[in-house]
Design an enzyme around this catalytic site. Structure first.
Site, short mmCIF file in Angstrom:
data_model
loop_
_atom_site.label_atom_id
_atom_site.label_comp_id
_atom_site.label_asym_id
_atom_site.label_seq_id
_atom_site.Cartn_x
_atom_site.Cartn_y
_atom_site.Cartn_z
N TYR A 141 19.97 36.50 73.74
CA TYR A 141 20.07 37.38 74.92
C TYR A 141 21.01 36.78 75.98
O TYR A 141 21.47 37.48 76.88
CB TYR A 141 18.70 37.64 75.55
CG TYR A 141 17.74 38.41 74.67
CD1 TYR A 141 18.19 39.05 73.52
CD2 TYR A 141 16.40 38.54 74.97
CE1 TYR A 141 17.33 39.76 72.69
CE2 TYR A 141 15.52 39.24 74.16
CZ TYR A 141 15.99 39.84 73.02
OH TYR A 141 15.14 40.55 72.22
N LYS A 191 14.11 31.05 61.42
CA LYS A 191 14.76 31.63 60.23
C LYS A 191 15.70 30.54 59.71
O LYS A 191 16.91 30.71 59.57
CB LYS A 191 15.51 32.91 60.66
CG LYS A 191 16.02 33.77 59.52
CD LYS A 191 14.93 34.52 58.78
CE LYS A 191 15.53 35.27 57.60
NZ LYS A 191 14.56 35.77 56.65
N ASP A 223 10.23 36.70 59.22
CA ASP A 223 9.86 37.90 58.45
C ASP A 223 8.45 37.76 57.87
O ASP A 223 7.65 38.70 57.89
CB ASP A 223 10.90 38.21 57.36
CG ASP A 223 11.38 36.97 56.64
OD1 ASP A 223 11.09 35.85 57.08
OD2 ASP A 223 12.06 37.12 55.59
N ASP A 247 10.14 38.14 71.44
CA ASP A 247 10.13 39.48 72.03
C ASP A 247 9.45 40.44 71.04
O ASP A 247 8.56 41.22 71.41
CB ASP A 247 11.59 39.90 72.28
CG ASP A 247 11.70 41.11 73.18
OD1 ASP A 247 10.65 41.61 73.64
OD2 ASP A 247 12.83 41.56 73.43
N ASP A 251 5.06 41.71 70.89
CA ASP A 251 4.66 43.12 70.94
C ASP A 251 3.79 43.47 69.73
O ASP A 251 2.83 44.23 69.84
CB ASP A 251 5.89 44.03 70.96
CG ASP A 251 6.29 44.39 72.39
OD1 ASP A 251 5.91 43.63 73.31
OD2 ASP A 251 6.97 45.41 72.58
#
Ligand code: NAD
Length: 358
Positions: A141, A191, A223, A247, A251
């Site tokens: 970001y 990852k 994943d 992020d 959620d």
């Protein structure tokens, strides 16, 4: 104890839920003999309307000089057409950066009376208690280069995922320290099989772990983590991860517990911490006394723990929330058969009642 809290209600339901959290803090102050002084400032859309900027300098000053910041939410359809840099949501990135808030702590804990509100089976979610520690000021970001540029056939959009040793080590410290106060298990999400930035992430987390031999460290690819969170969430205690992975995963973890309206968060870093519910400004229900105030009230409880070290006071709030849910009171988002539907203000009235009876 005397503390100054800068209050940024923001937009939409922020204006309804933040005053409820203030009522709860005032009640706690009276019961335990603390003095909380509230100083209001504008942020997001309301600040744009008043000053042209989503994060005016005086708001930033008030935040920096406070002992803690309580935030509602920002944004709404009114400001969606603005250029990216002028949008309400820019204020969030700006304030996090300016306050040095590099760690976002999001607990996802199930209140037993709400087990039925989750889309997952009761046996999967009963007793879950996960803390997602998300890196907040680095990663894709913020990484450069970024942009959209013309190519011979169209355009090319690009961002950069970048992490330094310092950024990884300081967030890992936060995670291991949090785990020490919990079940002493950290799962680091990356990852590393594909991304070099993740390879470094894993290496640095392992290095920090050497100072926390009493805490178990596990690694998991992002994943797989997304899958494991819905398959068997009880395997997690503290999850530590990057800005973007965090992020998304926080959620997902939030939804395990039923409603987005229930969940608090804390953003901490160098000095002043910021406490806010995880949801947005919910324009679809704003101004209707429908919003669930519990996420914001629980954020105020997190403030008591992380900013003021008032753990007893925070647990009294948690208990009052639990009792209110046990009594069957529900806002619209968590309503189910056989419960009593109440509004934002009335839900808080019942919590206050239980606080004073507790
Ligand atoms: P949202 O979280 O505002 O709403 C998503 C859904 O959840 C809506 O149906 C809403 O009614 C419901 N909901 C959210 N909070 C609730 C509560 N306390 N009680 C009951 N129901 C609740 O997300 P969105 O609709 O994607 O975004 C709306 C606006 O908020 C956008 O402008 C977005 O940019 C902004 N936003 C702000 C923040 C923040 O300030 N931290 C975070 C996310 C989104």
């Amino acid at each position: 104890m005397k503390k100054r809290i800068t209050v940024l209600s923001g937009d939409g339901i922020g204006r309804e839920i933040v005053p409820q959290a203030i009522r709860v803090l005032e009640s706690i102050g009276q019961t335990f003999g603390h003095q909380f002084e509230f100083q209001h400032a504008q942020i997001g859309g309301e600040a744009i309307d008043a000053t042209g900027y989503p994060l005016p300098p005086e708001t930033l000053e008030r935040a920096k000089s406070a002992d803690a910041v309580l935030l509602g939410a920002v944004g709404g359809p009114k400001w969606e057409g603005l250029e990216y840099e002028r949008r309400p949501e820019r204020a969030l990135l700006g304030i996090r950066e300016q306050l040095g808030l590099f760690a976002n702590l999001r607990p996802a804990k199930i209140y037993s009376p709400l087990i039925g509100a989750s889309t997952l089976k009761p046996e999967v979610i009963e007793g879950i208690d996960v803390l997602v520690v998300r890196e907040l000021t680095g990663g894709i970001y913020f990484g450069k280069p970024k942009g959209i540029e013309a190519t011979a056939t169209g355009h090319r959009g690009f961002n950069t995922e970048v992490y330094t040793t310092e950024e990884i080590r300081r967030i890992a410290e936060v995670a291991f320290q949090a785990a020490r106060k919990r079940r002493k298990l950290v799962t680091s999400i990356d990852k590393a099989n594909v991304l070099e930035s993740s390879e470094l992430w894993r290496r640095e987390v392992i290095a920090v772990h050497k100072h926390y031999p009493d805490v178990e460290l596990r690694h998991m690819y992002v994943d797989n983590c997304a899958m494991q969170l819905v398959r068997y969430p009880k395997q997690f205690d503290v999850i530590v991860t990057t800005n973007m992975f965090g992020d998304i995963l926080s959620d997902e973890a939030a939804m395990l517990t039923g409603s987005i309206g229930m969940l608090p968060s804390a953003s901490v870093g160098s000095t002043v911490g910021m406490y806010e519910p995880i949801h947005g400004s919910a324009p679809d229900i704003a101004g209707k006394n429908l919003a669930n105030p519990i996420g914001t009230i629980a954020s105020a409880a997190m403030m008591l723990v992380y900013a003021f070290d008032l753990t007893k006071e925070a647990s009294v709030i948690e208990e009052a929330i639990k009792k209110t849910l046990e009594q069957g009171y529900r806002t619209k988002d968590i309503e189910s058969l056989g419960t009593t539907l109440v509004g934002t203000k009335e839900m808080t009235d019942h919590i206050l009642q239980n606080l004073s009876n507790g």
